[in-house]
Design an enzyme around this catalytic site. Structure first.
Site: not given
Length: 230
Positions: A129, A161-163, A166
């Site tokens: 990603k 961030g990414c958690i 998402t």
């Protein structure tokens, strides 16, 4: 003088305020579940890395979850990492300026490889990603839609961030998102706690890992998942 509120899942006053404002409802479990393992690769899981941290506890809990999931044949697992070409041809200048560490995320390097303890299976998809959300400019949405998934269990890093990103995308696309609290981590304890609170209030249901595992153990099978290739 107004008291400073401490953010955290145990912040009763703030939670009451959110509930009164219409936040923090429950999405619950749907009919078909997938597991998204976010960015458990070298750059994030080694404390000596620029943005790394000790996520051994998180890794142990992800492995516990995967052990239960892999005993079934109806819950697909999708892994993600972040990787760019060594020429930076696919890494915009603004991203490089804001997050210079991204220049080290070179495709094929040890930094972007999943940690071996996850023991990714050939039929479990691996997605590169380009941004924080696992949904942004990837084929994740197609993978989930093709298998009629309506619920995603989101684990990995980083919580802030990414958690979080998402989970926000999952909500935007109409998926129920479940976050096992002990299976996500961050390099900052305060950021981890504050973002778990907000994720739980805005985007997903944050649940104890034991509750998630217990649910999966009792959950009736929904048919064999379609394999996505290696």
């Amino acid at each position: 003088m107004t008291a400073v509120q401490t953010h955290g899942l145990g912040n009763r006053d703030l939670l009451d305020q959110y509930l009164a404002a219409g936040f923090a409802g429950r999405v619950g479990w749907g009919e078909r579940v997938a597991v998204l393992v976010i960015d458990m690769a070298g750059a994030w899981t080694r404390p000596d890395e620029m943005i790394g941290a000790n996520l051994d506890g998180v890794l142990d809990n992800i492995r516990r979850l995967l052990e239960v999931v892999r005993e079934r044949d109806d819950i697909p697992v999708v892994f993600t990492t972040m990787a760019y070409d060594e020429t930076y041809s696919d890494l915009p200048l603004v991203t490089r300026l804001k997050t210079p560490h991204s220049e080290r995320m070179i495709r094929g390097s040890e930094r972007v490889r999943l940690v071996p303890e996850l023991d990714r299976r050939p039929h479990e998809a691996l997605i590169e990603k380009p941004r924080a959300s696992a949904f942004f400019n990837t084929n994740l949405l197609s993978i989930l839609v093709a298998q009629r998934i309506d619920t995603v269990i989101v684990v990995g890093c980083s919580t802030s961030g990414c958690i979080r990103s998402t989970c926000e995308s999952a909500l935007d696309y109409g998926f129920r998102a479940i976050v096992p609290a002990e299976a996500v981590g961050d390099r900052s304890a305060s950021a981890h706690e504050a973002n778990l609170f907000d994720i739980n209030a805005r985007y997903a249901d944050v649940l104890p890992i034991d509750e998630v595992i217990d649910h999966l153990g009792r959950r009736p099978r929904t048919g064999t998942a379609v394999t996505t290739g290696g």
